[in-house]
Write a protein that holds these residues in place. Sequence first.
Motif, mmCIF file in Angstrom:
data_model
loop_
_atom_site.group_PDB
_atom_site.id
_atom_site.type_symbol
_atom_site.label_atom_id
_atom_site.label_comp_id
_atom_site.label_asym_id
_atom_site.label_seq_id
_atom_site.Cartn_x
_atom_site.Cartn_y
_atom_site.Cartn_z
ATOM 1 N N ILE A 1 -24.035 52.932 -13.032
ATOM 2 C CA ILE A 1 -24.367 51.541 -12.730
ATOM 3 C C ILE A 1 -25.844 51.265 -13.021
ATOM 4 N N LEU A 2 -26.727 52.154 -12.584
ATOM 5 C CA LEU A 2 -28.164 51.938 -12.764
ATOM 6 C C LEU A 2 -28.767 52.900 -13.793
ATOM 7 N N GLN A 3 -27.971 53.281 -14.766
ATOM 8 C CA GLN A 3 -28.470 54.162 -15.815
ATOM 9 C C GLN A 3 -29.634 53.487 -16.534
ATOM 10 N N ASN A 4 -30.668 54.233 -16.846
ATOM 11 C CA ASN A 4 -31.891 53.749 -17.498
ATOM 12 C C ASN A 4 -32.744 52.854 -16.604
ATOM 13 N N VAL A 5 -32.449 52.800 -15.318
ATOM 14 C CA VAL A 5 -33.251 52.037 -14.362
ATOM 15 C C VAL A 5 -34.189 53.011 -13.659
ATOM 16 N N ARG A 6 -35.484 52.667 -13.672
ATOM 17 C CA ARG A 6 -36.498 53.478 -12.993
ATOM 18 C C ARG A 6 -37.146 52.595 -11.930
ATOM 19 N N VAL A 7 -36.941 52.956 -10.671
ATOM 20 C CA VAL A 7 -37.332 52.112 -9.542
ATOM 21 C C VAL A 7 -38.559 52.670 -8.831
ATOM 22 N N TYR A 8 -39.495 51.769 -8.555
ATOM 23 C CA TYR A 8 -40.631 52.080 -7.690
ATOM 24 C C TYR A 8 -40.494 51.194 -6.459
ATOM 25 N N ILE A 9 -40.574 51.793 -5.284
ATOM 26 C CA ILE A 9 -40.449 51.031 -4.037
ATOM 27 C C ILE A 9 -41.841 50.694 -3.536
ATOM 28 N N ASN A 10 -42.082 49.398 -3.345
ATOM 29 C CA ASN A 10 -43.406 48.923 -2.967
ATOM 30 C C ASN A 10 -43.334 48.134 -1.663
ATOM 31 N N GLY A 11 -43.766 48.739 -0.590
ATOM 32 C CA GLY A 11 -43.881 48.003 0.665
ATOM 33 C C GLY A 11 -42.590 47.846 1.433
ATOM 34 N N TYR A 12 -42.544 46.776 2.182
ATOM 35 C CA TYR A 12 -41.487 46.497 3.146
ATOM 36 C C TYR A 12 -40.145 46.214 2.476
ATOM 37 N N LEU A 13 -39.087 46.822 3.014
ATOM 38 C CA LEU A 13 -37.724 46.558 2.568
ATOM 39 C C LEU A 13 -36.937 46.026 3.757
ATOM 40 N N ARG A 14 -36.525 44.779 3.690
ATOM 41 C CA ARG A 14 -35.797 44.145 4.787
ATOM 42 C C ARG A 14 -34.396 44.746 4.912
ATOM 43 N N ASP A 15 -33.997 45.057 6.132
ATOM 44 C CA ASP A 15 -32.644 45.528 6.465
ATOM 45 C C ASP A 15 -32.265 46.875 5.860
ATOM 46 N N THR A 16 -33.233 47.645 5.409
ATOM 47 C CA THR A 16 -32.955 48.990 4.896
ATOM 48 C C THR A 16 -34.240 49.809 4.959
ATOM 49 N N THR A 17 -34.162 51.052 4.547
ATOM 50 C CA THR A 17 -35.346 51.912 4.527
ATOM 51 C C THR A 17 -35.580 52.417 3.113
ATOM 52 N N ASP A 18 -36.790 52.883 2.864
ATOM 53 C CA ASP A 18 -37.062 53.423 1.536
ATOM 54 C C ASP A 18 -36.218 54.667 1.272
ATOM 55 N N ILE A 19 -35.978 55.468 2.288
ATOM 56 C CA ILE A 19 -35.157 56.673 2.117
ATOM 57 C C ILE A 19 -33.732 56.295 1.709
ATOM 58 N N GLU A 20 -33.176 55.296 2.375
ATOM 59 C CA GLU A 20 -31.827 54.836 2.040
ATOM 60 C C GLU A 20 -31.776 54.268 0.624
ATOM 61 N N MET A 21 -32.766 53.475 0.244
ATOM 62 C CA MET A 21 -32.768 52.885 -1.095
ATOM 63 C C MET A 21 -32.920 53.957 -2.166
ATOM 64 N N LYS A 22 -33.763 54.941 -1.918
ATOM 65 C CA LYS A 22 -33.915 56.036 -2.887
ATOM 66 C C LYS A 22 -32.584 56.750 -3.085
ATOM 67 N N ALA A 36 -45.890 53.028 -9.909
ATOM 68 C CA ALA A 36 -45.313 51.910 -10.658
ATOM 69 C C ALA A 36 -45.341 52.155 -12.166
ATOM 70 N N ALA A 37 -46.192 53.076 -12.607
ATOM 71 C CA ALA A 37 -46.278 53.375 -14.039
ATOM 72 C C ALA A 37 -44.942 53.914 -14.531
ATOM 73 N N GLY A 38 -44.403 53.276 -15.533
ATOM 74 C CA GLY A 38 -43.140 53.713 -16.105
ATOM 75 C C GLY A 38 -41.907 53.147 -15.429
ATOM 76 N N ALA A 39 -42.097 52.401 -14.356
ATOM 77 C CA ALA A 39 -40.953 51.821 -13.648
ATOM 78 C C ALA A 39 -40.413 50.618 -14.415
ATOM 79 N N THR A 40 -39.105 50.435 -14.351
ATOM 80 C CA THR A 40 -38.487 49.237 -14.923
ATOM 81 C C THR A 40 -38.294 48.173 -13.851
ATOM 82 N N HIS A 41 -38.259 48.617 -12.590
ATOM 83 C CA HIS A 41 -38.036 47.709 -11.467
ATOM 84 C C HIS A 41 -38.922 48.111 -10.292
ATOM 85 N N ILE A 42 -39.467 47.116 -9.615
ATOM 86 C CA ILE A 42 -40.184 47.332 -8.365
ATOM 87 C C ILE A 42 -39.346 46.676 -7.278
ATOM 88 N N LEU A 43 -38.993 47.457 -6.258
ATOM 89 C CA LEU A 43 -38.207 46.932 -5.136
ATOM 90 C C LEU A 43 -39.129 46.586 -3.986
#
Length: 101
Positions: A1-22, A36-43
């Motif tokens: 589903i998220l093939q070729n997606v590189r995610v960087y988590i930045n700051g607060y995540l509502r209703d979830t945790t960074d560990i869960e999102m990772k 953030a270098a090389g990331a395709t998406h910042i969450l």
Amino acid sequence: ILQNVRVYINGYLRDTTDIEMKRRVIEAGGRVMYTAAGATHILTSQQLNGGKTHKLLSSRTPSKVSVVRPEWVLDSILAGKRLPERQYHVVRDESSRTLLP
């Protein structure tokens, strides 16, 4: 589903945790970046601070990074496919050069 997606988590995540999102990103075939270098998406659930937003929007070589809410990952997983990011943007695309309300 998220093939070729590189995610960087930045700051607060509502209703979830960074560990869960990772965990969810990795399970869906994406990669988690530790900068953030090389990331395709910042969450994030909140707007980036002024300096980060300015850097993203005024770059001489506009970044192809999508700054999206974590719901994009979760909804994509539920849908079984990568959903369009535009409904989840925290910052509008580079062509508009403006922030979402």
